[in-house]
Design an enzyme around this catalytic site. Sequence first.
Site, mmCIF file in Angstrom:
data_model
loop_
_atom_site.group_PDB
_atom_site.id
_atom_site.type_symbol
_atom_site.label_atom_id
_atom_site.label_comp_id
_atom_site.label_asym_id
_atom_site.label_seq_id
_atom_site.Cartn_x
_atom_site.Cartn_y
_atom_site.Cartn_z
ATOM 1 N N GLU A 65 81.113 -41.550 -31.866
ATOM 2 C CA GLU A 65 79.811 -41.566 -30.928
ATOM 3 C C GLU A 65 79.241 -42.792 -30.623
ATOM 4 O O GLU A 65 79.134 -43.539 -31.814
ATOM 5 C CB GLU A 65 78.865 -40.540 -31.187
ATOM 6 N N ASP A 66 78.667 -43.092 -29.613
ATOM 7 C CA ASP A 66 77.881 -44.542 -29.358
ATOM 8 C C ASP A 66 76.475 -44.601 -30.174
ATOM 9 O O ASP A 66 76.109 -45.311 -30.889
ATOM 10 C CB ASP A 66 77.668 -45.031 -27.941
ATOM 11 N N ASP A 87 70.684 -39.658 -30.513
ATOM 12 C CA ASP A 87 69.384 -39.458 -30.142
ATOM 13 C C ASP A 87 68.755 -38.197 -30.405
ATOM 14 O O ASP A 87 68.224 -38.081 -31.301
ATOM 15 C CB ASP A 87 69.536 -39.920 -28.521
ATOM 16 N N PHE A 99 65.127 -48.022 -25.201
ATOM 17 C CA PHE A 99 66.342 -47.721 -24.395
ATOM 18 C C PHE A 99 67.024 -48.793 -24.763
ATOM 19 O O PHE A 99 66.937 -50.095 -24.616
ATOM 20 C CB PHE A 99 66.046 -47.314 -23.263
ATOM 21 N N ARG A 124 77.662 -51.608 -20.221
ATOM 22 C CA ARG A 124 78.647 -51.450 -21.194
ATOM 23 C C ARG A 124 79.222 -52.558 -21.679
ATOM 24 O O ARG A 124 79.988 -52.441 -22.954
ATOM 25 C CB ARG A 124 79.290 -50.294 -20.749
HETATM 26 P P1 XMP Z 1 71.466 -36.871 -27.626
HETATM 27 O O1 XMP Z 1 70.119 -36.863 -27.011
HETATM 28 O O2 XMP Z 1 72.511 -35.620 -26.947
HETATM 29 O O3 XMP Z 1 72.174 -38.058 -26.682
HETATM 30 O O4 XMP Z 1 71.655 -37.107 -28.972
HETATM 31 C C1 XMP Z 1 73.238 -38.693 -26.840
HETATM 32 C C2 XMP Z 1 73.790 -39.743 -25.527
HETATM 33 O O5 XMP Z 1 72.678 -39.866 -24.849
HETATM 34 C C3 XMP Z 1 72.845 -41.392 -24.517
HETATM 35 N N1 XMP Z 1 71.842 -42.305 -24.917
HETATM 36 C C4 XMP Z 1 71.524 -43.392 -24.632
HETATM 37 N N2 XMP Z 1 72.265 -44.191 -23.854
HETATM 38 N N3 XMP Z 1 70.879 -45.916 -24.475
HETATM 39 C C5 XMP Z 1 71.986 -45.494 -23.775
HETATM 40 O O6 XMP Z 1 72.701 -46.241 -23.063
HETATM 41 C C6 XMP Z 1 70.174 -45.308 -25.289
HETATM 42 O O7 XMP Z 1 69.068 -45.790 -25.741
HETATM 43 C C7 XMP Z 1 70.423 -43.869 -25.467
HETATM 44 N N4 XMP Z 1 70.004 -42.897 -26.115
HETATM 45 C C8 XMP Z 1 70.473 -41.874 -25.718
HETATM 46 C C9 XMP Z 1 74.217 -41.548 -24.995
HETATM 47 O O8 XMP Z 1 75.021 -41.488 -24.108
HETATM 48 C C10 XMP Z 1 74.736 -40.564 -26.321
HETATM 49 O O9 XMP Z 1 75.776 -40.275 -26.252
HETATM 50 MG MG MG Z 2 77.640 -40.742 -25.391
#
Ligand code: XMP
Ligand code: MG
Length: 180
Positions: free
Chosen positions: A100-101, A104, A153, A166
């Site tokens: 995962e990237d 959050d 962000f 990206r």
């Molecule tokens: P959750 O909230 O489900 O979110 O843990 C995970 C996905 O939300 C995106 N995400 C971000 N993408 N900058 C981004 O470009 C951020 O700061 C950010 N925070 C959450 C991301 O795709 C991740 O997989």
């Molecule tokens: Mg993602």
Amino acid sequence: MISQDIQKVLIEETQINERCKELAAQIEADYQKRGQVPVIVGLLKGSVPFMAELIKRFTFPCEIDFMSVSSYDGTESIGDVRIDKDMDLSCKGREVLIVEDIVDTGRTLREVKKLLKRKGAADVKVVSLLDKPERRVVEIEADYIGFRVPDEFVVGYGLDYNQKYRNLPYIGVLKPEVYR
Ligand code: XMP
Ligand code: MG
């Protein structure tokens, strides 16, 4: 060259590469002990650069696959996670490592882990390039984390704002006027 839309660089490319080396060694040691052939599953699209950097360092046998899930529009997370592209390989009885990237709120991971377990995965672990613990609403942690980031962000190294940035080779914070 730093993009003119970036307010500050949080993590340099060299730091990311170094950390990927360490993570790959740690993951490799763990999976070698387990003696199985894991499936490494990247969550599209944000995990792509990170996944590439990691897996090229693995010397143990593994298979790779991708899934695409969406829960995000702009900069705010919404509750439900939709599967846009499922894995091609079966995860039944397999050890799965999700790439995962960023973690959050944690909702995406919770749903994806639930789904893979329901489909019969023997074990599901997670490696995430970034962790933003301040934003968590679901009690979930990645098993391997590259870097903790503050509640800002971030974009770059796979992470986007409305599909852009990206391709940046570092993690940075966008200038507020870009998303305002
Ligand atoms: P959750 O909230 O489900 O979110 O843990 C995970 C996905 O939300 C995106 N995400 C971000 N993408 N900058 C981004 O470009 C951020 O700061 C950010 N925070 C959450 C991301 O795709 C991740 O997989
Ligand atoms: Mg993602």
